[in-house]
Design an enzyme around this catalytic site. Structure first.
Site, mmCIF file in Angstrom:
data_model
loop_
_atom_site.group_PDB
_atom_site.id
_atom_site.type_symbol
_atom_site.label_atom_id
_atom_site.label_comp_id
_atom_site.label_asym_id
_atom_site.label_seq_id
_atom_site.Cartn_x
_atom_site.Cartn_y
_atom_site.Cartn_z
ATOM 1 N N GLU A 1 12.258 -12.517 -17.988
ATOM 2 C CA GLU A 1 11.827 -13.141 -16.731
ATOM 3 C C GLU A 1 12.230 -14.609 -16.667
ATOM 4 O O GLU A 1 12.756 -15.073 -15.645
ATOM 5 C CB GLU A 1 10.312 -13.000 -16.580
ATOM 6 C CG GLU A 1 9.868 -11.574 -16.349
ATOM 7 C CD GLU A 1 8.364 -11.437 -16.327
ATOM 8 O OE1 GLU A 1 7.884 -10.523 -15.652
ATOM 9 O OE2 GLU A 1 7.663 -12.244 -16.980
ATOM 10 N N PHE A 2 11.979 -15.334 -17.744
ATOM 11 C CA PHE A 2 12.420 -16.728 -17.784
ATOM 12 C C PHE A 2 13.937 -16.806 -17.607
ATOM 13 O O PHE A 2 14.457 -17.707 -16.955
ATOM 14 C CB PHE A 2 12.016 -17.380 -19.100
ATOM 15 C CG PHE A 2 10.693 -18.089 -19.055
ATOM 16 C CD1 PHE A 2 10.540 -19.249 -18.320
ATOM 17 C CD2 PHE A 2 9.607 -17.592 -19.752
ATOM 18 C CE1 PHE A 2 9.325 -19.922 -18.282
ATOM 19 C CE2 PHE A 2 8.385 -18.251 -19.722
ATOM 20 C CZ PHE A 2 8.237 -19.419 -18.984
ATOM 21 N N VAL B 1 9.411 -9.044 -22.465
ATOM 22 C CA VAL B 1 9.475 -9.019 -20.996
ATOM 23 C C VAL B 1 9.551 -10.440 -20.448
ATOM 24 O O VAL B 1 10.358 -10.744 -19.555
ATOM 25 C CB VAL B 1 8.268 -8.260 -20.410
ATOM 26 C CG1 VAL B 1 8.276 -8.349 -18.880
ATOM 27 C CG2 VAL B 1 8.284 -6.800 -20.848
ATOM 28 N N CYS B 2 8.726 -11.329 -20.985
ATOM 29 C CA CYS B 2 8.698 -12.706 -20.499
ATOM 30 C C CYS B 2 10.030 -13.421 -20.729
ATOM 31 O O CYS B 2 10.456 -14.243 -19.916
ATOM 32 C CB CYS B 2 7.567 -13.476 -21.169
ATOM 33 S SG CYS B 2 5.919 -12.861 -20.757
ATOM 34 N N THR B 3 10.695 -13.114 -21.831
ATOM 35 C CA THR B 3 11.995 -13.728 -22.102
ATOM 36 C C THR B 3 13.007 -13.346 -21.028
ATOM 37 O O THR B 3 13.779 -14.191 -20.554
ATOM 38 C CB THR B 3 12.500 -13.306 -23.497
ATOM 39 O OG1 THR B 3 11.558 -13.737 -24.477
ATOM 40 C CG2 THR B 3 13.854 -13.923 -23.803
#
Length: 217
Positions: A48-49, A44-46
């Site tokens: 978002e970044f 998920v963070c990938t």
């Protein structure tokens, strides 16, 4: 103690993949967005970044700097950026803070003072490091929002909120629910009808305490 709206952010010295500096040095005279993540190389963070990278022109239009935070180290950040850029098909030109000692996460109240990173940790050990902080040129916190690990952040909403903050600060107004640039704004109750007319021209009185007007393009 939690960091509250309109309080000055701590001027922490941070190490990033683009060098070491203090948070106040980074903000300078600009608006800034700090967005945090519980671990590098997470799905998920990938995404978002990647979304932040794709919006580089939008941040620049708004005179806003962006900076990421993750509780992994600088070398991991540099490697992770390769994945981020591959997914986003855009350059991730913003710095990422290496918050390995959790100093920033604790200072911004994302983790309790007694928190630590155990051996063999997983993202669940720092799951609450999932916040967005919008900071004004005065170094004060203007907005914060926190998400669970399973829900990707909506950066269109972050942009909308930034637009609202910049508009309210510059124009001395408030924005209603679901407001977007170009929509009518709200005249504060502290402004008299006479002063509202002098400042904004025509306005609509919806309720005695709710008056709206359109700002010049």
């Amino acid at each position: 103690m939690s960091l509250r709206i309109n309080e000055t952010i701590p001027d922490l010295k941070v190490e990033t993949d683009q060098g070491t500096f203090t948070l106040h040095e980074f903000v300078g005279d600009s608006w800034a967005i700090l967005f945090s993540h519980p671990k590098d190389f997470t799905p998920v963070c990938t995404t978002e970044f990647g979304a932040v990278a794709q919006l580089a022109e939008e941040w620049e239009k708004r005179g806003t700097k962006v900076i990421g935070v993750s509780v992994d180290g600088v070398e991991d950040h540099k490697k992770w950026k390769g994945d981020i850029e591959a997914v986003a098909e855009a350059k991730a030109g913003f710095p990422i803070i290496a918050d390995e000692d959790l100093e920033l996460s604790k200072a911004f109240n994302m983790l309790p003072a007694e928190a630590y990173l155990p051996d063999g940790r997983t993202p669940a050990d720092s799951a609450t490091v999932r916040s967005v902080f919008i900071i004004g040129p005065d170094k004060q916190l203007k907005l914060s929002m926190t998400y669970p690990m399973t829900v990707g952040r909506n950066f269109a909403e972050v942009l909308r909120a930034l637009d609202g903050l910049q508009t309210s600060t510059k124009q001395g107004v408030a924005t209603p629910a679901n407001w977007n640039v170009g929509d009518d704004v709200i005249i504060p109750t502290s402004v008299s009808d006479e002063d509202a007319t002098a400042k904004f021209g025509e306005f609509k009185t919806v309720l005695p305490y709710l008056r709206t007007t359109k700002l010049p393009a």
